[in-house]
Write a protein that holds these residues in place. Structure first.
Motif, PDB file in Angstrom:
ATOM      1  N   GLN A 253       0.824  -1.209   0.000  1.00 34.17           N
ATOM      2  CA  GLN A 253       0.000   0.000   0.000  1.00 34.17           C
ATOM      3  C   GLN A 253       0.864   1.267   0.000  1.00 34.17           C
ATOM      4  O   GLN A 253       0.568   2.240  -0.691  1.00 34.17           O
ATOM      5  N   ASP A 254       1.960   1.240   0.773  1.00 31.85           N
ATOM      6  CA  ASP A 254       2.879   2.383   0.768  1.00 31.85           C
ATOM      7  C   ASP A 254       3.531   2.563  -0.604  1.00 31.85           C
ATOM      8  O   ASP A 254       3.750   3.695  -1.052  1.00 31.85           O
ATOM      9  N   ILE A 255       3.865   1.451  -1.255  1.00 25.39           N
ATOM     10  CA  ILE A 255       4.449   1.541  -2.601  1.00 25.39           C
ATOM     11  C   ILE A 255       3.453   2.182  -3.561  1.00 25.39           C
ATOM     12  O   ILE A 255       3.806   3.021  -4.392  1.00 25.39           O
ATOM     13  N   TRP A 256       2.188   1.791  -3.464  1.00 21.30           N
ATOM     14  CA  TRP A 256       1.164   2.376  -4.332  1.00 21.30           C
ATOM     15  C   TRP A 256       1.068   3.881  -4.101  1.00 21.30           C
ATOM     16  O   TRP A 256       0.850   4.653  -5.030  1.00 21.30           O
ATOM     17  N   THR A 257       1.236   4.299  -2.845  1.00 21.12           N
ATOM     18  CA  THR A 257       1.083   5.711  -2.503  1.00 21.12           C
ATOM     19  C   THR A 257       2.290   6.530  -2.952  1.00 21.12           C
ATOM     20  O   THR A 257       2.142   7.643  -3.477  1.00 21.12           O
ATOM     21  N   GLU A 258       3.506   5.985  -2.784  1.00 19.54           N
ATOM     22  CA  GLU A 258       4.708   6.777  -3.000  1.00 19.54           C
ATOM     23  C   GLU A 258       5.239   6.700  -4.424  1.00 19.54           C
ATOM     24  O   GLU A 258       5.857   7.648  -4.899  1.00 19.54           O
ATOM     25  N   TYR A 259       5.055   5.599  -5.116  1.00 17.92           N
ATOM     26  CA  TYR A 259       5.669   5.405  -6.425  1.00 17.92           C
ATOM     27  C   TYR A 259       4.576   5.242  -7.477  1.00 17.92           C
ATOM     28  O   TYR A 259       3.862   4.222  -7.507  1.00 17.92           O
ATOM     29  N   GLU A 260       4.450   6.235  -8.322  1.00 12.55           N
ATOM     30  CA  GLU A 260       3.394   6.224  -9.333  1.00 12.55           C
ATOM     31  C   GLU A 260       3.664   5.166 -10.396  1.00 12.55           C
ATOM     32  O   GLU A 260       2.731   4.584 -10.956  1.00 12.55           O
ATOM     33  N   GLU A 261       4.964   4.879 -10.699  1.00 17.94           N
ATOM     34  CA  GLU A 261       5.267   3.882 -11.720  1.00 17.94           C
ATOM     35  C   GLU A 261       4.842   2.484 -11.303  1.00 17.94           C
ATOM     36  O   GLU A 261       4.605   1.617 -12.149  1.00 17.94           O
ATOM     37  N   ALA A 262       4.761   2.232  -9.978  1.00 21.20           N
ATOM     38  CA  ALA A 262       4.422   0.896  -9.487  1.00 21.20           C
ATOM     39  C   ALA A 262       2.932   0.700  -9.289  1.00 21.20           C
ATOM     40  O   ALA A 262       2.510  -0.386  -8.879  1.00 21.20           O
ATOM     41  N   ARG A 263       2.121   1.699  -9.558  1.00 24.10           N
ATOM     42  CA  ARG A 263       0.691   1.588  -9.261  1.00 24.10           C
ATOM     43  C   ARG A 263      -0.033   0.528 -10.088  1.00 24.10           C
ATOM     44  O   ARG A 263      -0.913  -0.150  -9.547  1.00 24.10           O
ATOM     45  N   PRO A 264       0.259   0.359 -11.365  1.00 26.44           N
ATOM     46  CA  PRO A 264      -0.490  -0.676 -12.101  1.00 26.44           C
ATOM     47  C   PRO A 264      -0.353  -2.068 -11.503  1.00 26.44           C
ATOM     48  O   PRO A 264      -1.332  -2.799 -11.358  1.00 26.44           O
TER      49      PRO A 264
END
Length: 715
Positions: free
Chosen positions: A675-686
């Motif tokens: 969830q933190d990765i989704w919030t902080e890194y836009e490239e990792a959202r998909p």
């Protein structure tokens, strides 16, 4: 802010961002190439020119970009290539990348000219670039010459005729003279074919003129694809290879470097010829190829292995060739008589009068060598000479036995010797030392002390070894480190893990066997348990400048260095070490007190050590996280930091998903990290959205609603 106002590192950073963009989506290549050409012009800084040359070489060589896109890009870089090549003081690294770019562009420029006969400017500029590269070929160093050889190979491929029945697979190498129309305005087929054959002869001339193994090997490696795709050049190339002699450097005494160069050229030539014979085993040239390969291998072996051999025996001058040499008869061996006594046992067996041989101490020669010399000598000795020597020794012994005993002079005979008491043999006892005498005196009567003192005086003196030097903590620490380092070096030569497994678990015996796992268990437990309970309590906010590292800390450093030598191969050792650290921390926490804990510190140190070297297809991170005894926010934060690199996002999220599926106790913590990765890194959202939709749909729903509300407000 303009690009000129930025510093060189800032511009390099922006260029790297542009490279990441085109690597993620190749459709951005044309726009990026057109944008960076003004930035990397000939008057720019050296760092920018190097970066631009490497980027363009990569762009035109990558198979991910379609050939049609490369054709539309090549006119934009022609002028830049020509300006860089015309600079006689250009950097070598830039020059190499520019020539590689030109090698990739030449077939594209020729096909562009075939389809666009009106564009005379592009073809003339390509011709100027070609002529400049061929001039550089003569005056450059080895590294630039290799790039020129590759460019010449591409020119020969483009300016020669391919076979009609050969299946083509597309790409840049499908450009040939077959594609040129008969009445083309700019391209003349006979002229191009003649120029291509001339360049091929120039490449083959390297085999006979150059003594640089790097250039020769590069040329031979470029010939393979010419033979395969251009059958018209095969006979010319094969004849040059069969006449190539890699031993042209072996005329005189050779250095080690020259030997390596000769072996390299011979091996490269041999591998190419063997490949050609296997590709077409029914070719009439195959027997000749095999004979040449065998002759070349035998010549190299004779040249290197025969350097230390002796010359052959030459016949004396003036002798007839058919006259046999006379057989030399050895001189008669004379054994001297024994002579007057007294005699020692060595005198009895001495068969020569040479004083040097008699005084030689045979005990200084090792026993195995003496045994070997004795066996070889007895095997080659003349039987008659051996019988004569044995008879001489036998006669000496018989003469000594038959000789009368010498008379004893009563005036000079020692006391207590009786003439008739010939069978007297005194008893010899080992003399007692002072300690034994004192032990006897403890239980002896008082009157015998004087007698014991006299006996002690007659015995041997007591010898005591000197006291060893006092072992200081620093010396003990250094010795311990050396022992641990030698143990780890020894494990490198032992069986690999999996050949013989020991008992697993904390209760296993560390020294139950001499295999690799046992020694590594000893080292890890020395690092974790040797100082358990002996370390002082931690005092936060204080740092003792006089603190010296303990043996455990040094062993941890040695273990870390050993694991990082090849962390993929030693991942089992790192897990075993961290498991022992975790177990020791748990045991120390039960005893009470503020004892230092090492598990988290060592785990973070290992993660920080190998994370910069993982690649997108690496499985070591997933295995490492799955086998650690305990995970926390700090460790998973290191995994989250991997998402700064877009190419490693898939690996980081896949490792976290494995923890969610296979380690239920850590499931929520791993999902928090995703969830933190989704919030902080836009490239990792998909990718993160796909995982969170399955395990935390409420978060994704709330995020989508928030995005919709923000869009509505902005509208």
């Amino acid at each position: 802010m303009s690009a000129t106002a930025l510093s060189i590192p800032e511009q390099i950073h922006q260029l790297n961002d542009a490279r990441k963009l085109v690597l993620s989506d190749v459709k951005h290549y044309p726009n990026v190439v057109r944008g960076i050409v003004p930035v990397i012009k000939g008057t720019s800084a050296l760092e920018l020119r190097r970066w631009g040359a490497d980027f363009l070489a990569e762009a035109f060589a990558t198979p991910a970009l379609p050939t049609g896109e490369k054709e539309t890009m090549q006119p934009y870089v022609m002028e830049w290539l020509e300006s860089i090549l015309n600079n006689e003081k250009e950097d070598i690294q830039v020059l190499r990348s520019v020539i590689q770019t030109a090698a990739s562009i030449y077939p594209l420029a020729m096909r562009w000219t075939i389809n666009n006969s009106y564009d005379k400017t592009t073809w003339d500029r390509m011709m100027a670039i070609k002529q400049r590269i061929l001039q550089i070929w003569d005056t450059s160093g080895a590294s630039v010459k290799i790039c020129c050889v590759k460019f010449a190979q591409r020119v020969v491929l483009a300016q020669s005729v391919t076979s009609g029945h050969e299946a083509r697979y597309g790409g840049t190498l499908d450009v040939s003279l077959d594609k040129v129309p008969p009445n083309h305005q700019l391209l003349s087929t006979p002229s191009l074919e003649a120029e291509g054959m001339g360049l091929l002869d120039r490449m083959l001339g390297v085999l006979h003129e150059s003594s640089d193994a790097l250039v020769v090997d590069a040329t031979i490696n470029c010939l393979s694809i010419l033979i395969r795709t251009r059958p018209g050049t095969s006979s010319r190339i094969l004849n040059a290879l069969l006449s190539f002699d890699p031993l042209k450097l072996a005329d005189g005494p050779m250095t080690s470097k020259q030997k390596v160069m000769v072996r390299s050229m011979e091996k490269t030539t041999r591998m190419l010829l063997i490949h050609l014979s296997k590709r077409d085993p029914h070719n009439p040239m195959v027997p000749r190829i095999q004979q040449h390969v065998e002759r070349m291998m035998r010549a190299v072996v004779d040249a290197f292995d025969g350097t230390g051999k002796k010359r052959q025996l030459e016949a004396p001058v003036g002798e007839a060739q058919g006259v046999k040499r006379q057989r030399l008869i050895p001189a008669e061996v004379t054994i001297p008589p024994l002579g007057p006594g007294p005699h020692s046992l060595a005198d009895v067996y001495a068969l020569t009068d040479a004083a040097g041989l008699k005084s030689f101490d045979i005990s200084q020669v090792p026993s195995p060598l003496i045994a070997k010399l004795a066996v070889s000598t007895l095997a080659r000795i003349d039987p008659q000479l051996l019988d004569k020597s044995i008879a001489a020794v036998r006669d000496r012994l018989q003469a000594l036995a038959a000789a009368p005993a010498p008379e004893i002079n009563a005036n000079t005979a020692p006391l207590g010797v009786d003439d008739d008491d010939d069978d007297y043999e005194p008893d010899f006892f080992q003399a007692e030392d002072a300690e034994q005498i004192l032990n006897k005196l403890d239980g002896a009567p008082a009157g015998s002390h004087e007698q014991a003192a006299v006996e002690g005086a007659l015995g041997l003196k007591t010898f005591n070894l000197p006291q060893p030097p006092q072992l200081s903590p620093e010396l003990a620490l250094t010795s311990g480190n050396d022992i641990v380092t030698r143990v780890l070096d020894m494990t490198k030569t032992m069986d690999e893990p999996g050949s013989k497994k020991g008992k697993a678990g904390f209760a296993r015996l560390a020294a139950s066997s001499g295999i690799r796992e046992s020694w590594l268990t000893i080292v890890t437990r020395l690092a974790t348990r040797s100082s358990g309970g002996l370390e002082g309590p931690l005092i936060k906010g204080e740092d003792d400048p006089s603190h010296t590292p303990s043996l455990s800390e040094n062993i941890r450093d040695v273990l870390y260095s050993y694991i990082m030598e090849d962390f993929r191969k030693h991942i089992d050792i790192s897990v075993s070490w961290l498991t022992e650290e975790w177990y020791n921390d748990k045991m120390q926490s039960k005893t009470g007190g503020d004892q230092p804990m090492h598990y988290e510190e060592c785990a973070l140190r290992l993660i920080d050590g190998f994370l910069p070297f993982v690649h997108p297809q690496d499985k070591v991170l997933t295995r490492f996280l799955s086998e650690l005894p305990e995970l926390n926010d700090t460790i998973l934060a290191r995994v989250k930091s991997l998402c700064k690199d877009p190419s490693i996002v898939q690996l980081a999220l896949t490792s976290l998903l494995y923890l969610v599926m296979m380690r239920p106790p850590i499931k929520e913590l791993a999902l928090d990290t995703v969830q933190d990765i989704w919030t902080e890194y836009e490239e990792a959202r998909p990718i993160a959205t796909k995982y969170l939709t399955k395990y935390r749909p409420a978060f994704i729903q709330a995020a989508n609603e928030g995005t919709d509300n923000t869009t509505a407000v902005a509208t």
